[in-house]
Design a protein around this motif. Sequence first.
Motif, mmCIF file in Angstrom:
data_model
loop_
_atom_site.group_PDB
_atom_site.id
_atom_site.type_symbol
_atom_site.label_atom_id
_atom_site.label_comp_id
_atom_site.label_asym_id
_atom_site.label_seq_id
_atom_site.Cartn_x
_atom_site.Cartn_y
_atom_site.Cartn_z
ATOM 1 N N VAL A 347 -26.368 -20.162 -25.549
ATOM 2 C CA VAL A 347 -27.781 -19.781 -25.459
ATOM 3 C C VAL A 347 -28.635 -21.015 -25.179
ATOM 4 O O VAL A 347 -29.572 -20.979 -24.360
ATOM 5 N N GLU A 348 -28.325 -22.134 -25.843
ATOM 6 C CA GLU A 348 -29.038 -23.380 -25.589
ATOM 7 C C GLU A 348 -28.915 -23.793 -24.131
ATOM 8 O O GLU A 348 -29.896 -24.215 -23.502
ATOM 9 N N SER A 349 -27.711 -23.648 -23.579
ATOM 10 C CA SER A 349 -27.498 -24.001 -22.184
ATOM 11 C C SER A 349 -28.329 -23.120 -21.249
ATOM 12 O O SER A 349 -28.892 -23.606 -20.254
ATOM 13 N N LEU A 350 -28.431 -21.836 -21.573
ATOM 14 C CA LEU A 350 -29.222 -20.918 -20.755
ATOM 15 C C LEU A 350 -30.707 -21.294 -20.780
ATOM 16 O O LEU A 350 -31.389 -21.289 -19.743
ATOM 17 N N HIS A 351 -31.220 -21.634 -21.962
ATOM 18 C CA HIS A 351 -32.631 -22.025 -22.063
ATOM 19 C C HIS A 351 -32.889 -23.337 -21.319
ATOM 20 O O HIS A 351 -33.952 -23.511 -20.707
ATOM 21 N N GLN A 352 -31.931 -24.254 -21.378
ATOM 22 C CA GLN A 352 -32.076 -25.511 -20.655
ATOM 23 C C GLN A 352 -32.129 -25.264 -19.149
ATOM 24 O O GLN A 352 -32.963 -25.840 -18.434
ATOM 25 N N GLU A 353 -31.251 -24.389 -18.688
ATOM 26 C CA GLU A 353 -31.238 -24.052 -17.258
ATOM 27 C C GLU A 353 -32.534 -23.359 -16.850
ATOM 28 O O GLU A 353 -33.087 -23.638 -15.780
ATOM 29 N N MET A 354 -33.036 -22.479 -17.724
ATOM 30 C CA MET A 354 -34.261 -21.746 -17.386
ATOM 31 C C MET A 354 -35.471 -22.669 -17.372
ATOM 32 O O MET A 354 -36.398 -22.480 -16.564
ATOM 33 N N SER A 355 -35.476 -23.687 -18.223
ATOM 34 C CA SER A 355 -36.598 -24.628 -18.208
ATOM 35 C C SER A 355 -36.653 -25.381 -16.885
ATOM 36 O O SER A 355 -37.743 -25.700 -16.376
ATOM 37 N N GLN A 356 -35.472 -25.666 -16.306
ATOM 38 C CA GLN A 356 -35.435 -26.313 -14.995
ATOM 39 C C GLN A 356 -35.976 -25.387 -13.915
ATOM 40 O O GLN A 356 -36.699 -25.814 -13.011
ATOM 41 N N HIS A 357 -35.640 -24.090 -14.017
ATOM 42 C CA HIS A 357 -36.159 -23.129 -13.047
ATOM 43 C C HIS A 357 -37.670 -22.966 -13.198
ATOM 44 O O HIS A 357 -38.390 -22.784 -12.212
ATOM 45 N N ASP A 358 -38.150 -22.986 -14.453
ATOM 46 C CA ASP A 358 -39.597 -22.911 -14.674
ATOM 47 C C ASP A 358 -40.303 -24.023 -13.919
ATOM 48 O O ASP A 358 -41.345 -23.815 -13.292
ATOM 49 N N ARG A 359 -39.736 -25.225 -13.984
ATOM 50 C CA ARG A 359 -40.378 -26.386 -13.385
ATOM 51 C C ARG A 359 -40.207 -26.424 -11.871
ATOM 52 O O ARG A 359 -41.171 -26.562 -11.125
ATOM 53 N N GLU A 468 -35.950 -12.809 -10.823
ATOM 54 C CA GLU A 468 -34.503 -12.577 -10.784
ATOM 55 C C GLU A 468 -33.789 -13.519 -11.746
ATOM 56 O O GLU A 468 -32.848 -13.107 -12.453
ATOM 57 N N ARG A 469 -34.221 -14.763 -11.798
ATOM 58 C CA ARG A 469 -33.621 -15.720 -12.732
ATOM 59 C C ARG A 469 -33.854 -15.285 -14.177
ATOM 60 O O ARG A 469 -32.952 -15.358 -15.025
#
Length: 492
Positions: A347-359, A468-469
């Motif tokens: 879950v931590e990895s998913l949130h980290q990846e999503m923060s990159q997509h946010d930016r 989609e992300r």
Amino acid sequence: HNDQSQSHGVALILKMAAEPPPMDDMFSDEDVTHEDSHTSNGSRMEDVVLSNPPARLDVEHNSAAPTLRTTDDQRSVPVVAPMRSFEGLGNRAENTMRSADEDEAAEAMDHYELEISVTNPEKSGEGMGAYITYTVNTRTSLPSFRSSQCSVHRRYSDFLALYQKLEDMYSHLGRIVPAPPEKSVVGMTMVKLSKNEESGAPFIERRRAGLERFLNRVAKHPILRKDDSFRDFLENPDELPKAKDTSAVSGAGFMRLVKNVGDSIVKITGKKPEVDEWFDMKAQDYEVLDDHLKKLLRAVEHMVEDRKDLCASTGAFVKSVALLGSVEENETIAKALSRLSEVEEKVESLHQEMSQHDRFLFGETVKDYISLLGSIRICFDQRTKEHNNLLAAQSALAKKKESEVKTQASGKADKIAIAEQEVREWEEKEHEYQKAFDSTTKVLKAEIQRFERERSQEFKQKFMSYLERLMNMQQELTRLWESYLPDAQAIA
């Protein structure tokens, strides 16, 4: 009093045009102030008067301010700088109008491919002398290129130099020139002084992606993509000449310059009525859009930071649960705690990846369009200058006609011939300024319409990709917790 203030303001613009301030000053962090009636050394501005003969405007420099003079009329005329030489003005207007007419045809007929990627950022040198080089890869079918594929190495300063060349060449014609990512002294200093490459990786990746978007925005423009400087940037393997003052270009400085230029024109020359309501409406719309985009960008940046905080908290939770499971004597509970640690780590990895997509997927796109709105404002200000020049020429023509009437009444044949010649010359100048203003208006309208189309398409594409992300992340979270359900049920 109004005439005198206007003359003083005109002289200040003429001084700014004749002796532009250094780039370091324009982009400095200090506030820029403007004096309406005094020069920088405190001396009083001289009234601006027209030159004689008026076949060409000649700027005479003295210790106080540049002046334009006539021999028969010393009254001040509201000439608005930059009053460039009239020689070649007609050709420029004609060429610009022709290019405006051909824009749509060129865009429709240009089916040539031009794909650009920026890859392999590499650090060279040590300490404060270090810099990053990027590999610029180009694939194209444009016949003007020597090869269909090419790769060159470029530094960030090379990108800034390219932007300066394009901006100098096209913005005054009404062309919207995209800007490269802003200069970051803090980010680059961290990269230069850091011995750990991982610490500067996020900043370098953001800059790499921003430079790639900058080049591809230029490549999408039907006129800019054919520019010789742009082609040379993409395919010349040699080191490019260094442009002056690239160190002064920054995102904050760019926006201050845009604001100060526009405010100075209004402050010194006065608010002129807009002759085209379409531009007035667009200017208001873009002010509102700019404000909303800045608010959205702040919200996205806060969301990115919140996701990072969530990742850090989740990571700490993962470690704590794993330690607890390692000392738990009950085998079933120990297994459940161990599995919970594994799930939370994912879950931590998913949130980290999503923060990159946010930016990168959303935040950087918003930042790009805030910058593009700044470029549009520069074009609007250039059009305002053209309009002020036209009004100045019309005012000068009216005064020459008044002088002609008085001269005819005097009955002096030699002066009558001179007065008639001056009127004819100013009629020609007024006509050329009208053509220049009309051409800039037409080009800018076409540019705005292109910008609107591309903005609509890109925002739709980015927004759908972002949704989609988000949906994929939620589906993955659901799958992870469903996989953990048997372990949780085993405890019961």
